[in-house]
Design a protein around this motif. Sequence first.
Motif, PDB file in Angstrom:
ATOM      1  N   GLU A  62      76.071  36.814  46.398  1.00 40.56           N
ATOM      2  CA  GLU A  62      76.448  38.022  45.677  1.00 40.56           C
ATOM      3  C   GLU A  62      75.304  39.044  45.665  1.00 40.56           C
ATOM      4  OE1 GLU A  62      78.959  38.527  41.729  1.00 40.56           O
ATOM      5  OE2 GLU A  62      76.906  37.858  41.283  1.00 40.56           O
ATOM      6  N   GLN A  63      74.065  38.567  45.568  1.00 38.72           N
ATOM      7  CA  GLN A  63      72.910  39.466  45.499  1.00 38.72           C
ATOM      8  C   GLN A  63      72.545  40.093  46.849  1.00 38.72           C
ATOM      9  OE1 GLN A  63      72.861  36.176  44.344  1.00 38.72           O
ATOM     10  NE2 GLN A  63      71.473  36.006  42.620  1.00 38.72           N
ATOM     11  N   ASN A  64      73.121  39.589  47.928  1.00 41.87           N
ATOM     12  CA  ASN A  64      72.851  40.132  49.257  1.00 41.87           C
ATOM     13  C   ASN A  64      73.822  41.301  49.492  1.00 41.87           C
ATOM     14  OD1 ASN A  64      72.258  40.652  51.921  1.00 41.87           O
ATOM     15  ND2 ASN A  64      72.342  38.517  52.568  1.00 41.87           N
ATOM     16  N   PRO A  84      74.927  33.177  42.722  1.00 43.61           N
ATOM     17  CA  PRO A  84      76.383  33.185  42.892  1.00 43.61           C
ATOM     18  C   PRO A  84      76.788  33.459  44.334  1.00 43.61           C
ATOM     19  CG  PRO A  84      75.745  34.490  40.992  1.00 43.61           C
ATOM     20  CD  PRO A  84      74.484  34.143  41.723  1.00 43.61           C
ATOM     21  N   LEU A  85      77.846  32.779  44.746  1.00 45.97           N
ATOM     22  CA  LEU A  85      78.432  32.988  46.065  1.00 45.97           C
ATOM     23  C   LEU A  85      79.757  33.695  45.917  1.00 45.97           C
ATOM     24  CD1 LEU A  85      77.906  29.536  47.832  1.00 45.97           C
ATOM     25  CD2 LEU A  85      76.586  31.626  48.159  1.00 45.97           C
ATOM     26  N   LEU A  86      80.061  34.541  46.884  1.00 49.99           N
ATOM     27  CA  LEU A  86      81.372  35.156  46.978  1.00 49.99           C
ATOM     28  C   LEU A  86      82.058  34.540  48.188  1.00 49.99           C
ATOM     29  CD1 LEU A  86      80.299  38.847  46.322  1.00 49.99           C
ATOM     30  CD2 LEU A  86      81.260  37.203  44.694  1.00 49.99           C
ATOM     31  N   ARG A  87      83.170  33.890  47.929  1.00 53.05           N
ATOM     32  CA  ARG A  87      83.971  33.308  49.007  1.00 53.05           C
ATOM     33  C   ARG A  87      84.904  34.402  49.505  1.00 53.05           C
ATOM     34  NH1 ARG A  87      82.094  28.432  48.890  1.00 53.05           N
ATOM     35  NH2 ARG A  87      81.841  27.265  46.973  1.00 53.05           N
ATOM     36  N   THR A 141      81.563  32.032  42.726  1.00 53.34           N
ATOM     37  CA  THR A 141      80.997  30.841  42.096  1.00 53.34           C
ATOM     38  C   THR A 141      79.781  31.269  41.277  1.00 53.34           C
ATOM     39  OG1 THR A 141      79.432  30.311  43.868  1.00 53.34           O
ATOM     40  CG2 THR A 141      81.684  29.436  44.094  1.00 53.34           C
ATOM     41  N   GLU A 142      79.460  30.530  40.257  1.00 54.07           N
ATOM     42  CA  GLU A 142      78.275  30.820  39.445  1.00 54.07           C
ATOM     43  C   GLU A 142      76.986  30.396  40.145  1.00 54.07           C
ATOM     44  OE1 GLU A 142      77.807  32.453  36.524  1.00 54.07           O
ATOM     45  OE2 GLU A 142      79.921  32.986  36.673  1.00 54.07           O
ATOM     46  N   LYS A 143      77.105  29.368  41.005  1.00 53.43           N
ATOM     47  CA  LYS A 143      75.919  28.804  41.666  1.00 53.43           C
ATOM     48  C   LYS A 143      76.194  28.630  43.152  1.00 53.43           C
ATOM     49  CE  LYS A 143      74.581  26.466  37.476  1.00 53.43           C
ATOM     50  NZ  LYS A 143      73.371  25.917  37.005  1.00 53.43           N
TER      51      LYS A 143
END
Length: 156
Positions: A119-121, A149-152, A139-141
């Motif tokens: 998410e931060q990228n 956090p990841l964005l799927r 996701t939170e982690k």
Amino acid sequence: MNTSENKISVNRLIEIKPYQDIYRPQILSIWERSVLATHHFLSQTDFEEIKILVNSIDFNQFEVFCLTDEDIVIGFVGVHSNKIEMLFLEPQYFGQGLGKSLLEFAVNKLEANQLDVNEQNENALKFYRKSGFEILERTEKDEQGRAYPLLRMKLK
């Protein structure tokens, strides 16, 4: 500048080639330089831990293809089960359409239609959105349980 130098730059041969084990050292170096240039949100400790994980990857377990410039690897993409698991480019080649070429190759030739992005990228997120991917889940982690956090994402 002499004409032979001009000729080399004009006649560059950029290709996408299947991964070979001889490319491994170059891929690992590209991963590191690319992450250092784009993942400013990582702590140094987390970066070092992730680097150890990446160094343990058997790239033969994925469909990995390398973007080469005169037989020097300048980027790579790895797909597993229709999901882009890795896409990295030498930072000096950012903004030249080469990442897009790798992404299009993964989508069109390897039938990839999913990926995860930190998410931060923010630049990568913009890149994938512009390329037709949409967020399905957050996701939170990350997959190692770190607070990144990841964005799927999935191709529209």
